[in-house]
Design a protein around this motif. Structure first.
Motif, PDB file in Angstrom:
ATOM      1  N   ALA A 172      67.072  46.439 -36.660  1.00 32.23           N
ATOM      2  CA  ALA A 172      68.179  47.355 -36.377  1.00 32.23           C
ATOM      3  C   ALA A 172      68.175  47.795 -34.921  1.00 32.23           C
ATOM      4  O   ALA A 172      69.237  47.917 -34.293  1.00 32.23           O
ATOM      5  N   VAL A 173      66.993  48.052 -34.367  1.00 34.25           N
ATOM      6  CA  VAL A 173      66.919  48.401 -32.952  1.00 34.25           C
ATOM      7  C   VAL A 173      67.367  47.225 -32.096  1.00 34.25           C
ATOM      8  O   VAL A 173      68.085  47.387 -31.104  1.00 34.25           O
TER       9      VAL A 173
ATOM     10  N   ALA B 120      73.048  40.006 -35.390  1.00 30.84           N
ATOM     11  CA  ALA B 120      71.859  40.846 -35.508  1.00 30.84           C
ATOM     12  C   ALA B 120      72.092  42.003 -36.476  1.00 30.84           C
ATOM     13  O   ALA B 120      71.225  42.331 -37.299  1.00 30.84           O
ATOM     14  N   ALA B 121      73.253  42.641 -36.391  1.00 27.90           N
ATOM     15  CA  ALA B 121      73.551  43.746 -37.306  1.00 27.90           C
ATOM     16  C   ALA B 121      73.727  43.250 -38.730  1.00 27.90           C
ATOM     17  O   ALA B 121      73.263  43.890 -39.692  1.00 27.90           O
TER      18      ALA B 121
ATOM     19  N   SER C  11      71.946  42.259 -44.491  1.00 25.85           N
ATOM     20  CA  SER C  11      71.551  41.235 -45.457  1.00 25.85           C
ATOM     21  C   SER C  11      70.166  41.470 -46.047  1.00 25.85           C
ATOM     22  O   SER C  11      69.818  40.853 -47.066  1.00 25.85           O
ATOM     23  N   LEU C  12      69.364  42.332 -45.429  1.00 26.91           N
ATOM     24  CA  LEU C  12      68.050  42.632 -46.003  1.00 26.91           C
ATOM     25  C   LEU C  12      68.171  43.243 -47.396  1.00 26.91           C
ATOM     26  O   LEU C  12      67.266  43.107 -48.223  1.00 26.91           O
TER      27      LEU C  12
ATOM     28  N   VAL D 136      74.255  51.192 -38.506  1.00 29.04           N
ATOM     29  CA  VAL D 136      74.161  49.732 -38.603  1.00 29.04           C
ATOM     30  C   VAL D 136      75.515  49.145 -38.995  1.00 29.04           C
ATOM     31  O   VAL D 136      75.974  48.149 -38.416  1.00 29.04           O
ATOM     32  N   LEU D 137      76.182  49.763 -39.977  1.00 26.82           N
ATOM     33  CA  LEU D 137      77.500  49.283 -40.393  1.00 26.82           C
ATOM     34  C   LEU D 137      78.510  49.380 -39.259  1.00 26.82           C
ATOM     35  O   LEU D 137      79.316  48.462 -39.046  1.00 26.82           O
TER      36      LEU D 137
END
Length: 588
Positions: free
Chosen positions: A221-222, A264-265, A270-271, A451-452
């Motif tokens: 996330a970073v 990346a986001a 997806s995790l 994140v969204l």
């Protein structure tokens, strides 16, 4: 609630022997080091080695800190909130254009390199630690993440920074390290965050002491946030004439950087381990009061469990009438009218939309608004507990103040134009404890809603509006309490253009992420500061007549100043003197 025993165990593990802490807490790339005997004593003991790691967490929230500068945070250095009229406060200096190399705050530069040096000492000695390989990998993942986090914090403030890798400067060795280009910094930090993510677990078991530590999701996330910054106009629009070494930009613009940020986001999404907090009728308010890990938490700073930290935000945000309840006084900053006007009506339409139902300035202007308004800002008439008086209206008005008890007369200490009252007609409420008892809670430095929004912004910039962008925004707005409406779009316009979606996403970030250290950086990375910062901030003057009626007027509070150089911070002159190879940030 987190087990107090578990928390104390983690905290005590961070009490590193004095000789190690002293060696780590020095200026940028300090040459004074541990002796070989001291290092062996630390890293041949697993408990002390763990203490080194826990010490690295101690400044995780340094930039996020809501009381970073004289009880103000970076929200008071932009159009989000207005600090008290004290020119010595650093946030006041920033927004008035008064910062230069000689008066620049040096705390961030020094502290982050202290942390980097401590991390490098760990990396040098990690193979000596008497733990299993699996534990060693896990610890190494944390250290590499935290080192990257601190360096990214420097990068967003200053642009290109010195990259020293695992180097530790010792003894009489000359220290003279040049700044790396912005592009090289991004490449290095991306590699480090990927390496950290590969060593970190996906999640932790409930009750596990490690629930307070970083995870794979935090590292990814970073990275996603950093790549979003790297794709943004500030650094991704081509070189600057006064920056031949590309300390502040990439050598050329590349739209593929938006795709990298989007991917990346989406990888974090997806995790499948994160979700929005919905466990109350006012989720955005109660989320920040939770003292156990939540599914929305991505990166959290768990402060030491002390009374001072229980009321940390309240110390600079509470109305005076409420501050006395907990022994706090001295409110230092106040939300602006510009922020308040961003909150939609509950039907999801902007208050400037004739179809929204907004009644205009007057008695009902705060009714039927986006529920996040009351969770974020307290305005005249908003309900807030007042000690033994219980729930009472916040009185921010001026004019005729009625007689009665302290609750009735609270405008005499909270009202606009009083010496202890609001400058803007508003008080911050987000993250504040609305109850009368003590409440431990952490700083939520990153959460899933961000994140969204990061994914939405990057995806829109590369692909244009997509169904998944609408879905992400609808999730956030539905959780907030916005009404779905007949078309189920929660006030969003169907068939938006890329430009319309960009505005919608930026608007949503400003509302959803208020007071979370985003607005200050968003203004800069979008390069909109000349419009938002070379402007006046405003407040709401409410005047009470003797008969109890109110009149309303939008008032100017203070004009901010912004110059091109202010997109980045100057390196303190003291650091340039010590390290001649460092070059000052272009423009200063």
């Amino acid at each position: 609630m987190i087990s107090h025993k578990i928390y104390r165990r983690i905290l005590l593990a961070g009490l590193v022997p004095a000789f190690f802490i002293t060696a780590c807490k020095k200026d940028f790339l300090d040459q004074k080091t541990l002796s070989a005997i001291d290092e062996r004593a630390v890293f041949q003991d697993s408990t002390r080695s763990l203490g080194v790691i826990n010490n690295l967490y101690s400044n995780l929230g340094l930039s996020f800190n809501p009381r970073r500068f004289s009880n103000t945070g970076l929200d008071a250095a932009c159009d989000e909130s207005e600090p008290i009229g004290d020119p010595t406060i650093y946030t006041y200096k920033i927004s008035s254009g008064g910062v230069n190399a000689n008066n620049a705050d040096g705390g961030l530069w020094k502290t982050t390199f202290q942390m980097v040096r401590a991390a490098n000492i760990f990396m040098k000695n990690k193979d000596s630690i008497p733990v299993s390989n699996a534990t060693k990998d896990y610890w190494t993942g944390q250290v590499r993440f935290l080192r990257a986090w601190y360096l990214f914090t420097l990068l967003k403030h200053y642009g290109g920074i010195p990259l020293i890798g695992n180097k530790i400067f010792d003894g009489n060795e000359k220290i003279d390290v040049a700044r790396s280009s912005y592009e090289d910094c991004i490449k290095y930090l991306t590699s480090e965050l990927d390496a950290a993510a590969a060593l970190l677990p996906l999640s932790y078991r409930p009750g596990d002491a490690n629930q307070l530590k970083v995870t794979k999701g935090a590292a990814l996330a970073v990275k996603a946030r950093m790549l979003l910054y790297a794709a943004s106009p500030l650094v991704n629009s081509g070189p600057r004439a006064n920056d031949p070494e590309h300390l502040l930009t990439f050598p050329g613009a590349d739209p593929e950087r938006w795709k990298q940020a989007s991917d990346a986001a989406k990888a974090v999404i997806s995790l499948g381990v994160y979700s929005l907090y919905t466990a109350s009728a006012t989720p955005l308010y109660t989320l920040f009061l939770q003292n156990t890990p939540q599914a929305e938490h991505v990166l959290v700073y768990w402060q030491p469990w002390t009374t001072g930290n229980n009321f940390y935000v309240e110390a600079s945000a509470n109305p005076t009438s409420r501050g006395g309840m907990n022994g706090w006084t001295g409110t230092k900053y106040f939300p602006t009218q510009e922020l308040v006007d961003e909150f939609d009506m509950i039907n999801g339409l902007r208050i400037t939309d004739p179809a929204s139902g907004y009644p205009g300035i007057g008695n009902n202007m705060y009714k039927n608004r986006d529920p996040r308004l009351t969770c974020t800002v307290h305005y005249n008439g908003a309900i807030r507990i007042m000690g033994s008086f219980g729930d009472q209206p916040v009185n921010t008005y001026t004019g005729v103040i009625p007689t009665g008890n302290a609750a009735v007369t609270s405008a005499s200490v909270d009202g606009i134009y009083t010496s202890t009252g609001t400058l803007t007609g508003y008080f911050r409420y987000k993250m504040c404890n609305g109850g009368g008892g003590e409440l431990y809670r952490p700083w939520v430095v990153m959460r899933y809603a961000e994140v969204l929004l990061n994914a939405a912004e990057a995806t829109n910039e590369y692909y244009g509006p997509t169904a998944e962008i609408y879905d992400w925004l609808k999730m956030i707005r539905a959780r907030a309490g916005i009404l779905a409406g007949e078309n189920g779009l929660y006030g969003l316009k169907a068939g938006m253009t890329k430009e319309e979606m960009r505005e919608a996403i930026r608007h949503e970030r400003r509302v959803e992420l208020a007071f979370e250290e985003h607005r200050f950086w968003d203004i800069r990375r979008w390069k909109i500061a000349p419009q938002t910062e070379n402007a006046e901030t405003h407040g709401m003057e409410i005047t009470r007549a003797a008969n109890g009626s109110f009149s309303y007027r939008v008032i100017p509070v203070r004009r901010h100043v912004f110059t091109e150089a202010m997109y980045f911070w100057p390196i303190p002159q003291s650091e340039l003197t010590k390290s001649p190879a460092l070059k000052q940030t272009p423009g200063y």
